[in-house]
Design a protein around this motif. Structure first.
Motif, mmCIF file in Angstrom:
data_model
loop_
_atom_site.group_PDB
_atom_site.id
_atom_site.type_symbol
_atom_site.label_atom_id
_atom_site.label_comp_id
_atom_site.label_asym_id
_atom_site.label_seq_id
_atom_site.Cartn_x
_atom_site.Cartn_y
_atom_site.Cartn_z
ATOM 1 N N ALA B 194 -23.404 -42.573 -18.509
ATOM 2 C CA ALA B 194 -23.870 -43.868 -18.584
ATOM 3 C C ALA B 194 -25.229 -44.673 -19.060
ATOM 4 C CB ALA B 194 -23.186 -44.921 -18.726
ATOM 5 N N ARG B 195 -25.628 -44.220 -18.697
ATOM 6 C CA ARG B 195 -27.331 -45.046 -18.674
ATOM 7 C C ARG B 195 -27.915 -43.537 -19.577
ATOM 8 N NH1 ARG B 195 -31.026 -44.438 -13.345
ATOM 9 N NH2 ARG B 195 -33.027 -45.207 -14.373
ATOM 10 N N LEU B 197 -26.521 -42.317 -21.510
ATOM 11 C CA LEU B 197 -26.073 -42.672 -23.435
ATOM 12 C C LEU B 197 -27.003 -43.831 -23.360
ATOM 13 C CD1 LEU B 197 -22.351 -41.095 -22.904
ATOM 14 C CD2 LEU B 197 -24.385 -39.780 -23.993
ATOM 15 N N GLY B 198 -27.387 -44.325 -22.765
ATOM 16 C CA GLY B 198 -28.440 -44.961 -23.734
ATOM 17 C C GLY B 198 -27.945 -46.690 -22.754
ATOM 18 N N ALA B 199 -27.320 -46.515 -22.125
ATOM 19 C CA ALA B 199 -26.645 -48.481 -21.374
ATOM 20 C C ALA B 199 -27.291 -49.104 -20.499
ATOM 21 C CB ALA B 199 -25.100 -47.528 -21.024
ATOM 22 N N PRO B 200 -27.183 -50.683 -21.257
ATOM 23 C CA PRO B 200 -28.289 -50.908 -19.952
ATOM 24 C C PRO B 200 -27.457 -51.247 -19.097
ATOM 25 C CG PRO B 200 -27.292 -52.565 -22.491
ATOM 26 C CD PRO B 200 -27.202 -50.843 -22.621
ATOM 27 N N ARG B 203 -23.968 -53.099 -19.623
ATOM 28 C CA ARG B 203 -22.840 -52.573 -19.989
ATOM 29 C C ARG B 203 -22.329 -51.741 -19.303
ATOM 30 N NH1 ARG B 203 -20.907 -51.968 -25.574
ATOM 31 N NH2 ARG B 203 -22.809 -52.970 -26.122
ATOM 32 N N ARG B 207 -18.635 -51.298 -18.889
ATOM 33 C CA ARG B 207 -17.505 -50.987 -19.262
ATOM 34 C C ARG B 207 -17.095 -49.562 -18.611
ATOM 35 N NH1 ARG B 207 -14.428 -49.583 -23.369
ATOM 36 N NH2 ARG B 207 -15.343 -48.799 -24.920
ATOM 37 N N VAL B 208 -17.396 -49.187 -17.366
ATOM 38 C CA VAL B 208 -17.589 -48.173 -16.536
ATOM 39 C C VAL B 208 -17.083 -49.058 -15.074
ATOM 40 C CG1 VAL B 208 -18.002 -45.766 -15.335
ATOM 41 C CG2 VAL B 208 -19.270 -46.497 -17.658
#
Ligand SMILES: Nc1ncnc2c1ncn2[C@@H]1O[C@H](COP(=O)(O)OP(=O)(O)OP(=O)(O)O)[C@@H](O)[C@H]1O
Ligand SMILES: [Mg+2]
Lengths: 363, 294
Positions: B194-195, B197-200, B203, B207-208
């Motif tokens: 997730a990180r 893919l750019g997620a802060p 998120r 989301r995870v």
């Protein structure tokens, strides 16, 4: 669409242990580059430094010329495909693919549309609404690729993504990966300990051992012109004779071994008077009558043969630690030989290479 | 069942099953049935027993809705427990995440031990400790005043705040463990993916991690809510006068009012409240019984 990746003197330590040692390398934009090496040689560590999960202890990683120090993985133009894929099991397939777009604030309808386009590239259009758990191994693989492509990375990083698949699927996915790479033009950096994978897919291969980048070259160069004994023995099969370099003569040299004195090409760094090793590929070994026409002769006795269809692997005892191996076209006479029967072997000087003993002695 | 039969034979298997049923019936079902029976009868003088006044009625349950004071206490118990649950979650989630994903094994072991040690001390003592800390002339006000953050002491123990603080302290562990267990089974690579893919951070959690930990969060919320709603010691020590907890009213009916019929009805109402909360949580989080049993 793609950028080059440069490693400048990159070193990574974990405490005292040096996992990656002083790697200098430029991976060109749009290239399919593989790191090949045995387990624990530091491949994943290199990939994690490029993706930003860990920082080098020394040296710089540049992507598209930009210094990546202090830039986190969520801010780099890379996308990593994990060894175990790490798909999100609680989201349907299309949301997995669209996750990177969701992060970037793309609206739902647009996300869905993009996800479907990407799933079409990996030939999974019918599975957009399926649950991840309902997919087969190869399909999951392709979802992971689509998910990584969604963020339009400049550089794609793949950590042994095919290792969990069975042989058939692995071969299929090799072709698939290559196709996707050529279609998208993205720089692919691929990690594997499987030489077949590295040699078939890559534009160039970097062979690693114990944290050191041993050689970088096209698959052909790596196979035909190994730079170190490690590369010669790790990539492909080889018959190895240990000895001392007797005299060098331009590109050719003589080496004295327990099996006799042989003439062969001089590899990088082999100097006369020093301990060295001679490497010959099995397909360059000549047997029986054919051996008499070669420059180097070995007396050996037939051990056993493995019939592989279009070719046969012949194993002979020649006083070495391992039986010598020769690969020739299938010949009924070879299969009829009795164990212990004398079988002359030989090889041409141009087909063998002498390399300094170097690090291989320690292994 | 087949396994039991083949392993222990018919007699022993029958015996075990019978014993289980007797245990369930005698220890679990029967007392509830007796209570249910009580709760549906009017509280009569001995002379009236067996007269035509002695019939089943829902009157005892209606009392709650007729008695305004009791109803307010009931609502306070509801929202107080819900608030305590929410606060416990806010405190426990970061702790559980740290324990499961960030801490080294040694750090995690130490922290888990530190979380458990207070529970070697009796609940009454623990609660009194908070009573002392939060007292008008207690150490909390002292420290705050010395550091210049407040000019005069604050009356912490007015209203329900003392109770809620005490409950958050007492029950956070009930939240930490199930959430910790749930996060422990999350593949670290998913967080990294997730990180990548750019997620802060927020998120990644939204989301995870939280979706993955949902069953654990549900279990934690149920444990904390039922413990809080059924708590007697914490409110009786830390509540300000005039802010009673529903358990105290049940206690009153049984022991001061000697009205077991009314007390039983109130106890059932508390049970219904807790069940409603459990079902509500499971619906809200779309978690099934099988997820919780995981
Ligand atoms: N976080 C870490 N702390 C300590 N040592 C580490 C850490 N990460 C990797 N190493 C060590 O660094 C060396 C290289 O690890 P790396 O994961 O890069 O190997 P690899 O080439 O990817 O191997 P494999 O093919 O088995 O995945 C290993 O010896 C490993 O034990
Ligand atoms: Mg690895």
């Amino acid at each position: 669409m793609s950028q080059e990746v440069a490693l400048e003197g990159v070193t990574r330590r974990f405490g005292e242990f040096v996992a990656v040692r002083n790697v200098d390398l430029t991976i060109r934009a749009g290239e399919f580059f593989s790191f090949l090496g045995p387990s624990g040689c530091g491949k994943t560590t290199i990939l994690r430094m490029i993706s930003g999960f860990i920082e080098p202890t020394d040296g710089v990683v540049r992507i598209g010329g930009r210094d990546m120090r202090g830039i986190g993985p969520n801010k780099r133009p890379t996308a990593l495909i994990f060894q175990n894929l790490a798909l999100f099991p609680l989201m349907p397939v299309w949301q997995n693919v669209a996750f990177g777009l969701e992060v970037r604030g793309v609206g739902k309808a647009e996300r869905r549309k993009r996800a479907e386009e990407l799933l079409a590239i990996v030939e999974l259009s019918a599975s957009a609404d399926k649950q991840v758990a309902d997919l087969s191994g190869g399909q999951k693989q392709r979802v992971a690729i689509a998910r990584a492509l969604a963020v339009e990375p400049q550089v794609m990083l793949l950590d042994e993504p095919l290792s969990a698949l069975d042989l058939k699927l692995r071969q299929h996915m090799r072709a698939e990966l290559r196709r996707i790479q050529q279609r998208t033009g993205v720089t692919f950096i691929y990690i594997t300990h499987d030489q077949g994978e590295a040699l078939t897919m890559s534009d160039r291969v970097g062979v690693m051992s114990q944290g050191v980048l041993q050689q970088v070259g096209t698959p052909l160069e790596i196979y035909n012109d190994p730079a170190t004994p490690f590369v010669a023995s790790f990539v492909g099969e080889a018959n190895v004779f240990a000895g001392t370099v007797a005299q060098t003569n331009g590109t050719m040299a003589h080496i004295e071994t327990s099996s006799g004195t042989f003439k062969a090409r001089v590899g990088r760094g082999a100097r006369s008077g020093e301990a060295a090793m001679l490497f010959v590929r099995p397909e360059h070994m000549r047997l029986g009558d054919a051996a008499s026409g070669t420059a180097n002769h070995v007396t050996a006795s037939f051990s056993h043969a493995e019939f592989e269809g279009n070719f046969v692997n012949v194993f002979c005892d020649g006083g070495l630690r391992k039986p010598m191996m020769a690969q020739t076209r299938s010949d009924p006479r070879l299969l009829g030989l009795a164990h212990g029967e004398a079988l002359p072997m030989g090889f041409d000087a141009a087909d063998a290479v002498i390399l300094p003993q170097g690090d291989l002695a320690r292994e | 069942m087949k396994y039991l039969l083949s392993r222990y034979g018919a007699t022993l298997t029958g015996g075990m099953i019978l014993a289980t049923f007797v245990w369930l019936a005698g220890m679990v079902i029967l007392p509830y049935l007796v209570m249910a029976d009580f709760s549906l009868r009017p509280n009569l003088l001995p002379a009236d027993l067996g007269s035509d006044k002695d019939h089943y009625t829902l009157d005892n349950y209606g009392t709650l809705f007729r008695n305004e004071i009791h109803f307010v206490v009931f609502l306070r118990t509801l929202w107080g427990s819900a608030l305590a649950t929410l606060l416990c979650l806010c405190v426990a989630y970061p702790v559980a995440y740290f324990l499961a994903m960030i801490a080294t094994p040694a750090q995690a072991a130490t922290m888990l031990l530190l979380l458990v040690i207070p529970f070697w001390i009796n609940e009454i003592l623990r609660t009194f400790a908070w009573f002392i800390i939060l007292a008008y002339n207690g150490p909390l006000n002292g420290v705050l005043r010395l550091s210049g953050l407040i000019s005069g002491p604050i009356r912490w123990l007015s209203g329900s705040w003392g109770v809620i603080a005490g409950m958050v302290y007492a029950y956070t562990v009930f939240m930490v463990f199930p959430v910790y267990n749930a996060i422990l089974s999350l593949d670290r690579n998913q967080v990294e993916a997730a990180r990548d893919l750019g997620a802060p951070l927020w998120r990644i959690h939204w989301r995870v991690v939280i979706p993955h930990a949902k069953p654990g969060i549900t279990v934690g919320c149920i444990l904390v809510f039922t413990a809080a709603a059924g708590s007697y010691i914490v409110p009786s020590i830390l509540a300000a006068p005039g802010t009673r907890w529903f358990t105290e009213i049940i206690y009153q009916w049984f022991y001061e009012g000697q009205n077991w019929q009314q007390g039983s009805a109130y106890a059932f109402l508390l049970l219904v409240l807790c069940l409603a909360f459990v079902l509500g949580m499971m619906r809200l989080f779309r978690v099934g019984l099988s997820d919780i049993a995981r």
